[in-house]
Design a protein around this motif. Structure first.
Motif, PDB file in Angstrom:
ATOM      1  N   SER A 128       0.805  -1.023  -0.022  1.00  0.00           N
ATOM      2  CA  SER A 128      -0.052  -0.064  -0.236  1.00  0.00           C
ATOM      3  C   SER A 128       0.945   1.361  -0.133  1.00  0.00           C
ATOM      4  O   SER A 128       0.349   2.226  -0.210  1.00  0.00           O
ATOM      5  CB  SER A 128      -1.070  -0.057   1.300  1.00  0.00           C
ATOM      6  N   LEU A 162      -3.519   7.413 -10.604  1.00  0.00           N
ATOM      7  CA  LEU A 162      -3.585   5.966 -11.017  1.00  0.00           C
ATOM      8  C   LEU A 162      -4.727   5.395 -11.596  1.00  0.00           C
ATOM      9  O   LEU A 162      -5.874   5.892 -11.212  1.00  0.00           O
ATOM     10  CB  LEU A 162      -3.491   5.165  -9.710  1.00  0.00           C
ATOM     11  N   ARG A 163      -4.790   4.613 -12.584  1.00  0.00           N
ATOM     12  CA  ARG A 163      -5.746   3.893 -12.974  1.00  0.00           C
ATOM     13  C   ARG A 163      -5.897   2.401 -12.296  1.00  0.00           C
ATOM     14  O   ARG A 163      -5.019   2.093 -11.573  1.00  0.00           O
ATOM     15  CB  ARG A 163      -5.689   3.713 -14.517  1.00  0.00           C
ATOM     16  N   PRO A 164      -7.120   1.898 -12.632  1.00  0.00           N
ATOM     17  CA  PRO A 164      -7.043   0.261 -11.907  1.00  0.00           C
ATOM     18  C   PRO A 164      -5.608  -0.198 -12.263  1.00  0.00           C
ATOM     19  O   PRO A 164      -4.993  -0.150 -13.516  1.00  0.00           O
ATOM     20  CB  PRO A 164      -8.173  -0.370 -12.705  1.00  0.00           C
ATOM     21  N   ALA A 165      -5.153  -1.034 -11.372  1.00  0.00           N
ATOM     22  CA  ALA A 165      -3.925  -1.807 -11.408  1.00  0.00           C
ATOM     23  C   ALA A 165      -3.955  -2.824 -12.730  1.00  0.00           C
ATOM     24  O   ALA A 165      -2.837  -2.717 -13.480  1.00  0.00           O
ATOM     25  CB  ALA A 165      -3.690  -2.921 -10.237  1.00  0.00           C
ATOM     26  N   ARG A 170       0.175  -2.528 -13.198  1.00  0.00           N
ATOM     27  CA  ARG A 170       0.907  -2.605 -11.788  1.00  0.00           C
ATOM     28  C   ARG A 170       0.461  -3.634 -10.732  1.00  0.00           C
ATOM     29  O   ARG A 170      -0.531  -4.122 -11.263  1.00  0.00           O
ATOM     30  CB  ARG A 170       0.438  -1.265 -11.014  1.00  0.00           C
ATOM     31  N   PRO A 172      -1.517  -4.629  -7.602  1.00  0.00           N
ATOM     32  CA  PRO A 172      -2.595  -3.836  -6.858  1.00  0.00           C
ATOM     33  C   PRO A 172      -2.079  -3.402  -5.489  1.00  0.00           C
ATOM     34  O   PRO A 172      -1.266  -3.912  -4.726  1.00  0.00           O
ATOM     35  CB  PRO A 172      -3.713  -4.738  -6.750  1.00  0.00           C
ATOM     36  N   MET A 173      -2.545  -2.132  -5.213  1.00  0.00           N
ATOM     37  CA  MET A 173      -1.935  -1.401  -3.843  1.00  0.00           C
ATOM     38  C   MET A 173      -2.865  -2.079  -2.755  1.00  0.00           C
ATOM     39  O   MET A 173      -2.628  -1.527  -1.669  1.00  0.00           O
ATOM     40  CB  MET A 173      -1.944  -0.120  -3.897  1.00  0.00           C
ATOM     41  N   GLY A 174      -3.809  -2.804  -2.824  1.00  0.00           N
ATOM     42  CA  GLY A 174      -4.719  -3.409  -1.735  1.00  0.00           C
ATOM     43  C   GLY A 174      -5.783  -2.648  -1.552  1.00  0.00           C
ATOM     44  O   GLY A 174      -6.839  -3.047  -0.752  1.00  0.00           O
ATOM     45  N   TYR A 175      -6.080  -1.571  -2.214  1.00  0.00           N
ATOM     46  CA  TYR A 175      -7.543  -0.680  -1.992  1.00  0.00           C
ATOM     47  C   TYR A 175      -8.360  -0.877  -3.267  1.00  0.00           C
ATOM     48  O   TYR A 175      -7.611  -1.005  -4.436  1.00  0.00           O
ATOM     49  CB  TYR A 175      -7.534   0.741  -1.710  1.00  0.00           C
ATOM     50  N   ARG A 176      -9.491  -0.553  -3.203  1.00  0.00           N
ATOM     51  CA  ARG A 176     -10.666  -0.568  -4.517  1.00  0.00           C
ATOM     52  C   ARG A 176     -11.062   0.677  -4.621  1.00  0.00           C
ATOM     53  O   ARG A 176     -11.342   1.312  -3.488  1.00  0.00           O
ATOM     54  CB  ARG A 176     -11.500  -1.738  -4.270  1.00  0.00           C
ATOM     55  N   ALA A 177     -11.272   1.273  -5.709  1.00  0.00           N
ATOM     56  CA  ALA A 177     -12.127   2.431  -5.952  1.00  0.00           C
ATOM     57  C   ALA A 177     -13.098   2.286  -7.308  1.00  0.00           C
ATOM     58  O   ALA A 177     -12.945   1.441  -7.868  1.00  0.00           O
ATOM     59  CB  ALA A 177     -11.117   3.493  -6.110  1.00  0.00           C
ATOM     60  N   ASN A 178     -13.917   3.293  -7.247  1.00  0.00           N
ATOM     61  CA  ASN A 178     -14.957   3.264  -8.482  1.00  0.00           C
ATOM     62  C   ASN A 178     -13.998   3.865  -9.611  1.00  0.00           C
ATOM     63  O   ASN A 178     -13.097   4.853  -9.811  1.00  0.00           O
ATOM     64  CB  ASN A 178     -16.113   4.104  -8.048  1.00  0.00           C
ATOM     65  N   TRP A 179     -14.618   3.159 -10.855  1.00  0.00           N
ATOM     66  CA  TRP A 179     -13.744   3.540 -12.036  1.00  0.00           C
ATOM     67  C   TRP A 179     -15.090   3.727 -13.092  1.00  0.00           C
ATOM     68  O   TRP A 179     -15.853   2.461 -13.031  1.00  0.00           O
ATOM     69  CB  TRP A 179     -13.052   2.458 -12.245  1.00  0.00           C
ATOM     70  N   VAL A 180     -14.732   4.452 -14.175  1.00  0.00           N
ATOM     71  CA  VAL A 180     -15.921   4.412 -15.331  1.00  0.00           C
ATOM     72  C   VAL A 180     -15.331   3.687 -16.351  1.00  0.00           C
ATOM     73  O   VAL A 180     -14.226   3.837 -16.748  1.00  0.00           O
ATOM     74  CB  VAL A 180     -15.933   5.920 -15.722  1.00  0.00           C
TER      75      VAL A 180
ATOM     76  N   GLY B 368     -11.021   2.540   0.740  1.00  0.00           N
ATOM     77  CA  GLY B 368     -10.904   1.355  -0.088  1.00  0.00           C
ATOM     78  C   GLY B 368     -10.250   0.175   0.033  1.00  0.00           C
ATOM     79  O   GLY B 368     -10.500  -0.864  -0.534  1.00  0.00           O
ATOM     80  N   TYR B 369      -9.879   0.084   1.418  1.00  0.00           N
ATOM     81  CA  TYR B 369      -9.168  -1.242   1.834  1.00  0.00           C
ATOM     82  C   TYR B 369     -10.224  -2.233   2.434  1.00  0.00           C
ATOM     83  O   TYR B 369      -9.742  -3.185   2.815  1.00  0.00           O
ATOM     84  CB  TYR B 369      -8.063  -0.698   3.026  1.00  0.00           C
ATOM     85  N   VAL B 442     -22.018   2.558 -15.678  1.00  0.00           N
ATOM     86  CA  VAL B 442     -20.800   2.395 -16.369  1.00  0.00           C
ATOM     87  C   VAL B 442     -19.688   2.433 -15.229  1.00  0.00           C
ATOM     88  O   VAL B 442     -18.709   1.909 -15.491  1.00  0.00           O
ATOM     89  CB  VAL B 442     -20.367   3.008 -17.209  1.00  0.00           C
ATOM     90  N   ILE B 443     -20.115   2.301 -13.842  1.00  0.00           N
ATOM     91  CA  ILE B 443     -19.412   2.373 -12.767  1.00  0.00           C
ATOM     92  C   ILE B 443     -18.773   0.859 -12.484  1.00  0.00           C
ATOM     93  O   ILE B 443     -19.747   0.013 -12.622  1.00  0.00           O
ATOM     94  CB  ILE B 443     -19.832   3.174 -11.635  1.00  0.00           C
ATOM     95  N   ALA B 444     -17.888   0.906 -12.112  1.00  0.00           N
ATOM     96  CA  ALA B 444     -17.187  -0.562 -11.563  1.00  0.00           C
ATOM     97  C   ALA B 444     -16.125  -0.442 -10.364  1.00  0.00           C
ATOM     98  O   ALA B 444     -15.386   0.357 -10.569  1.00  0.00           O
ATOM     99  CB  ALA B 444     -16.514  -1.385 -12.578  1.00  0.00           C
ATOM    100  N   GLY B 445     -16.076  -1.315  -9.470  1.00  0.00           N
ATOM    101  CA  GLY B 445     -15.342  -1.135  -8.577  1.00  0.00           C
ATOM    102  C   GLY B 445     -13.715  -1.845  -9.104  1.00  0.00           C
ATOM    103  O   GLY B 445     -14.115  -3.126  -9.595  1.00  0.00           O
ATOM    104  N   ARG B 446     -12.847  -1.566  -8.815  1.00  0.00           N
ATOM    105  CA  ARG B 446     -11.731  -1.988  -9.199  1.00  0.00           C
ATOM    106  C   ARG B 446     -10.562  -2.129  -8.341  1.00  0.00           C
ATOM    107  O   ARG B 446     -10.380  -0.898  -7.430  1.00  0.00           O
ATOM    108  CB  ARG B 446     -11.080  -1.207 -10.643  1.00  0.00           C
ATOM    109  N   ALA B 447      -9.383  -3.055  -8.295  1.00  0.00           N
ATOM    110  CA  ALA B 447      -8.502  -2.936  -7.567  1.00  0.00           C
ATOM    111  C   ALA B 447      -7.488  -1.823  -7.940  1.00  0.00           C
ATOM    112  O   ALA B 447      -7.048  -2.067  -9.265  1.00  0.00           O
ATOM    113  CB  ALA B 447      -7.847  -4.228  -7.581  1.00  0.00           C
ATOM    114  N   PHE B 448      -7.015  -1.305  -7.347  1.00  0.00           N
ATOM    115  CA  PHE B 448      -6.026  -0.041  -7.886  1.00  0.00           C
ATOM    116  C   PHE B 448      -4.451  -0.643  -7.324  1.00  0.00           C
ATOM    117  O   PHE B 448      -4.284  -1.230  -6.625  1.00  0.00           O
ATOM    118  CB  PHE B 448      -6.375   1.246  -7.209  1.00  0.00           C
TER     119      PHE B 448
END
Lengths: 347, 448
Positions: A128, A162-165, A170, A172-180, B368-369, B442-448
Motif C-alpha cells: 500500500s 493511478l488507474r486500476p492496477a 501495476r 494492486p496496492m490493496g485498495y479498491r475504488a470506483n472506475w468508469v 477502499g481497503y 458504467v461504474i465498476a469497483g476495481r483494484a488499484f
C-alpha cells in the motif's frame, strides 16, 4: 524534461556480487547499468540524472541510516521520479527498493516506483506504500520490467492519477475504488456467464476472502442468575437530537446511554437508523432495547442484574473495518464495566 | 365445463405459436422542447407544458406542478430525483402500460407497445411531512455533463423533469402515490401523442421459441420491498409476501414493475430501468444466437429472517432447475440485507449445478481497503461489480439547477445548507442510480 533518480544495489551497479554486499551508500551522476536501458525506455521526455547505490548487506545492517542517506540526496536533487530496481524476486534488494520508494513518496512527495516479482517478500510488506509493477522472477525479464516501469513511471511523474492496477500494469496496492468503464455492468455480465458455460477463462471482478472469520461463543463466567447483562443494539436508538452524531448509515461511531433515562421517559429516545421502519421503536423504545423484558427477568431471578447503560450504534451499510472496530471497542468497554453477558438486538 | 372440453381449449392455446408475445416498437427521440402542442417531428418531441401540468393537477394531493427539460451535455444538475419513467403507450392488445396504476388490470407483455426512446420522465420533489429512518426520501442527483455525469445513467437521456409540489395536508405516503401515478399518466400521455411517428425498430418478446442446442440462461431479478418509501410494485401492489415467481420478460418490459424505493439513490432501480431492464434487453438480443433465454424469476429481497431467506433462495434455485437453466444472471436492489438473499440464491443455484453471475455493489470503506462485499458464499466466484457506495465524487459548479436551491440533508451523511449549484463533494450514496445492480451504469469497483 522529467528528471529521474535511480536506486540500485551493488550487483546491478557493477560493483560486484555477494562478496561486495557491504558496499557503502554512494551517489553517481547519470545512469548506471540497467539505468541505461531505463533511460532508453523513458525516451526523450526524461533523463536519468543520478544513481543512488547501496550494498544489500549495508542497507539491511542499518536500514534507517541507508534511507536517511537516500532521503538527504533526494531532498537536495528533487527529482520528478524515483525508480528503484527492478529487484525481481530478490529478498533484501526488493525490500530496500520498496523502502526507499516508500520513504521518497511519504516524506518528500516524490513519485516513486519499483518492479518486483509478485511473490517477492517486499510486495506484501510495502503493497500500500509504493507503486510497483510486476516482473519475472529473475533479471532475465529485465527488458520487459524496464518497459513496464517506464510506462507507469512517466504517468506518475506527470502527476496523472493511478488507474486500476490491471489497466496500468501495476501490482494492486490493496485498495479498491470506483472506475468508469466503457461497457455497462449488464454488458459485462452476459459474456462472463457465457464464458463460464463454455468452460472458457473469465475473471470475476470481485474475489472472495480466503476464509471467513469464525467466532467461538464466550463461556459465561458466573451463573446467569448472578450475571450482569447489558443491552447492546445496532438499531440506532439515541436520545432525541442524536447528541453523539451517530451516522444513520455507514456508522463510524457508537455511544452508551443510561438505561434509567429510557425507563423513566426523562429523555426521549429515537431511532436514527436508515434501514428499517423505525416508527414502532420511536413509539416505544423497549421494542428495540427491551429494558422492560429484562427487568421482568431480573425480577424472576433468571438474570442477576441489568447493566445500567445500554450501547448503541447503527448497523446498516457499515464497512467491515468499522463494524469490527466498533464491536471491539464496545466489548472492551463492557468488560471494563464488569458486564458478564450481552443481548444484542438487531434490525 | 367438461374436462374433455377444457383439454380441447388448452390444446388450442398450446397450438398458438406464441401464447404470450409483446411487440415493443421504438420511436427515437433526439431532442425535447416545449411548444403549444404535444407531438413528435423528426425525432424532436414537443411537449405542451400546460397539458402536463393539468394532468398532474388532476390529483388534489398535488398542489402545484412545474416542468423543466435537462439535456445530455448541458451544464445542468437535477436534485431530489425520485422515480424515472420511459414514455409508453399500448397501441394494440388489451389494457394499459402500467397495469394496476394506469388503465385496467390486464395481462402485461402482450399486444403492441410503443416506447419513446432517449427520454425519461423524471420526478423531482420534496415530501410534505417530516420523516426519518427508512421512511424518508433521500437525495438523488444527476449531472447532465462534466466529470460527475458518468455517475448516473440518466445523464445519457433527455429528462423531462416533473416538479410537483405537495398539498400540505397530504401524508407522505399519499403524496408518493400521487406523484407516482402522475408520472405514469404523463409518460403514457406523451407516448400516446407520438404513437403514430416512424418507428426505428421493433423487438418481440415471446415465451415461445426454444433453442435446445444453446445454453439455457435464466434471469433472477430480486426486487426491493420493505416499507412505504422503499417498495417496488408488481401490477400495482407491494411485494412483501412475494416468493420466487416466474414472470415473462415481456411483462417486465411492459410496465408490470413500478419502483417506489427512495432509500439511497445510488442503489435505485427506477421504473425506467425495469421497463428497459438491461439484462433482459441483452438476453433477448442474444436469444437464439448464443444462448436460449429460458425465463425470468422475480423475488423479493429484504426477507426478514434468515429462515425466510433460505426458504426463498431454495425456491429460486428449484424454479431455475425446473426451467432447465444451465446458467443464471442474478441482480438485486439495496445493500447488505438484500445481498444475503442474493448470495443464498447464488449458492443454491450453484449447488444445483447452475453456473451463476452475480451483479453486486461494493462497500469498500472510505479508503477502499475494506473487504468489498456485505455477505458472500464460496460459490460466488463470478461477480460483476457495479461499483462501491463509498467514496465521494467532486461535483463542479453548474450553470443551472433543477429541483431545489439546496441539497436535501438527511441527518449526518449529508449536511444541511449545501448549495445545489456546487461545487461540493458528494457521497456516492446520492448519485442517482450510480451503482444500480440491474447493470445499467458504467461504474465498476476495481483494484488499484
Amino acid at each position: 524534461m522529467i528528471r529521474v533518480a535511480h536506486y540500485l544495489n551493488q550487483f546491478f551497479a557493477g560493483i560486484g556480487g555477494e562478496d561486495k554486499a557491504d558496499a557503502p551508500f554512494e551517489v553517481r551522476q547519470g545512469a548506471v547499468g540497467p539505468g541505461r536501458a531505463l533511460a532508453m525506455a523513458l525516451g526523450d521526455q526524461a533523463e536519468v540524472v543520478q544513481t543512488l547505490v547501496c550494498g544489500d548487506n549495508r542497507f539491511h545492517e542499518d536500514p534507517d541510516a541507508a534511507i536517511e542517506a537516500a532521503i538527504a540526496v533526494l531532498e537536495e536533487s528533487r527529482p520528478d521520479l524515483l525508480v528503484a530496481g527492478p529487484a525481481f524476486n530478490a529478498g533484501r534488494y526488493g525490500l530496500a527498493c520498496a523502502a526507499v520508494c516508500a520513504a521518497a513518496r511519504e516524506r518528500l512527495g516524490i513519485p516513486s516506483i519499483t518492479g518486483l516479482f509478485p511473490e517477492a517478500p517486499a510486495v506484501d510488506v510495502f503493497r500500500s506504500r509504493t507503486v510497483m509493477v510486476p516482473t519475472g522472477d529473475s533479471a532475465g525479464s529485465m527488458k520487459d520490467a524496464i518497459d513496464r516501469i517506464a510506462a507507469v513511471g512517466l504517468r506518475i511523474a506527470a502527476g496523472l492519477a493511478l488507474r486500476p492496477a490491471a489497466i496500468d500494469g501495476r501490482i494492486p496496492m490493496g485498495y479498491r475504488a470506483n472506475w468508469v468503464e466503457a461497457a455497462t455492468a449488464a454488458e459485462r455480465a452476459i459474456p462472463m456467464l457465457l464464458a463460464r458455460l463454455a468452460g472458457e477463462p473469465y475473471a470475476s471482478e470481485v474475489t472472495l476472502p480466503d476464509q471467513a472469520e469464525t467466532v467461538t461463543p464466550a463461556r459465561l463466567a458466573v451463573p446467569l442468575a448472578e450475571a450482569t447483562v447489558a443491552l447492546v443494539t445496532e438499531g440506532g436508538l439515541v436520545p432525541l437530537g442524536n447528541p453523539d452524531r451517530i451516522e444513520s448509515s455507514s456508522a463510524t461511531r457508537w455511544a452508551a446511554y443510561p438505561v434509567a433515562d429510557l425507563e423513566s421517559g426523562a429523555v426521549a429516545f429515537r431511532s436514527i437508523h436508515a434501514g428499517y421502519d423505525s416508527r414502532w421503536v420511536d413509539e416505544d423504545p423497549n421494542r428495540m432495547v427491551p429494558v422492560d423484558a429484562m427487568r421482568a427477568l431480573v425480577e424472576e431471578g433468571v438474570v442477576g442484574r441489568l447493566h445500567d447503560r445500554f450501547f448503541a450504534t447503527t448497523g446498516t451499510g457499515t464497512s467491515v473495518v468499522n463494524a469490527s472496530r466498533i464491536g471491539d471497542e464496545i466489548a472492551k468497554q463492557l468488560i471494563n464495566e464488569g458486564v458478564h453477558a450481552v443481548i444484542v438486538t438487531s434490525t | 365445463m367438461l374436462w374433455s372440453d377444457r383439454k380441447t381449449e388448452m390444446g388450442a392455446i398450446a397450438a398458438m405459436e406464441h401464447p404470450f408475445s409483446l411487440d415493443l416498437h421504438t420511436i427515437e427521440v433526439s431532442d425535447v422542447r416545449f411548444g403549444p402542442e404535444t407531438r413528435i417531428d423528426d425525432g424532436t418531441l414537443t411537449v405542451a407544458a400546460a397539458e402536463i401540468e393539468a394532468l398532474l393537477l388532476e390529483d388534489p394531493r398535488i398542489a402545484g406542478a412545474e416542468i423543466e427539460i435537462a439535456r445530455p451535455g448541458e451544464s445542468v444538475r437535477i436534485v431530489h430525483c425520485l422515480d424515472a419513467v420511459e414514455p409508453r403507450v399500448k397501441v394494440a392488445g388489451d389494457g394499459g402500460v402500467f397495469p394496476g396504476f394506469v388503465g385496467p388490470m390486464r395481462q402485461a407483455g402482450t399486444g403492441e407497445t410503443v416506447r419513446l426512446a432517449g427520454v425519461a420522465v423524471l420526478t423531482s420533489s420534496h415530501f410534505p411531512q417530516p420523516a426519518s429512518g427508512l421512511m424518508q426520501a433521500r437525495e438523488g442527483v444527476v449531472d447532465m455533463s462534466g466529470p460527475a455525469a458518468p455517475y448516473s445513467p440518466f445523464s445519457r437521456v433527455t429528462n423531462l423533469v416533473l416538479l410537483p409540489t405537495p398539498n400540505p395536508e397530504t401524508s407522505n405516503e399519499d403524496y408518493d402515490d400521487a406523484i407516482r401515478r402522475g408520472a405514469l399518466r404523463v409518460a403514457e400521455h406523451l407516448a400516446r401523442a407520438c404513437a403514430g411517428a416512424t418507428r426505428s425498430s421493433t423487438t418481440t418478446f415471446t415465451s415461445g421459441t426454444r433453442h435446445p442446442d444453446l445454453p439455457k440462461v435464466v434471469y433472477f431479478l430480486q426486487l426491493q420491498g420493505q416499507a412505504p418509501m422503499s417498495d417496488t410494485f408488481l401490477y400495482g401492489h407491494v411485494i412483501h409476501n412475494l416468493v420466487p415467481t416466474p414472470i415473462l420478460p415481456g411483462e417486465i418490459m411492459d410496465g408490470a414493475i413500478v419502483n417506489g424505493v427512495y432509500v439511497y439513490a445510488c442503489y435505485k432501480n427506477p421504473t425506467y430501468l425495469h421497463q428497459n431492464n438491461p439484462i433482459i434487453w441483452d438476453l433477448q438480443q442474444r436469444h437464439g444466437v448464443d444462448l436460449d433465454f429460458a425465463g425470468v424469476i422475480i423475488n423479493r429481497g429484504h426477507n426478514y429472517t434468515h429462515e425466510e431467506k433460505e426458504r426463498s433462495s431454495l425456491w429460486a434455485a428449484k424454479l431455475a432447475r425446473t426451467m432447465g437453466a444451465d446458467g443464471a444472471i442474478l441482480t438485486g436492489e439495496g445493500g447488505g440485507n438484500s445481498a444475503i438473499d442474493m448470495m443464498l440464491a447464488c449458492q443454491y443455484m450453484e449447488q444445483a449445478g447452475i453456473e451463476t453471475v452475480v451483479l453486486s455493489s461494493e462497500a469498500t470503506g472510505e479508503d477502499g481497503y475494506d473487504f468489498p462485499l456485505f455477505y458472500s458464499v464460496p460459490e460466488a466466484n463470478a461477480i460483476v461489480s457495479v461499483g462501491s457506495h463509498d467514496g465521494f465524487v467532486a461535483m463542479p459548479e453548474v450553470e443551472r439547477v433543477i429541483g431545489d436551491e439546496f441539497l436535501k440533508e438527511d441527518g449526518v451523511l449529508l449536511a444541511a445548507g449545501v448549495p445545489a449549484r456546487g461545487p461540493f463533494d458528494l457521497r456516492m450514496y446520492y448519485q442517482y442510480c450510480g451503482i444500480n445492480q440491474l447493470g445499467a451504469n458504467v461504474i465498476a469497483g476495481r483494484a488499484f
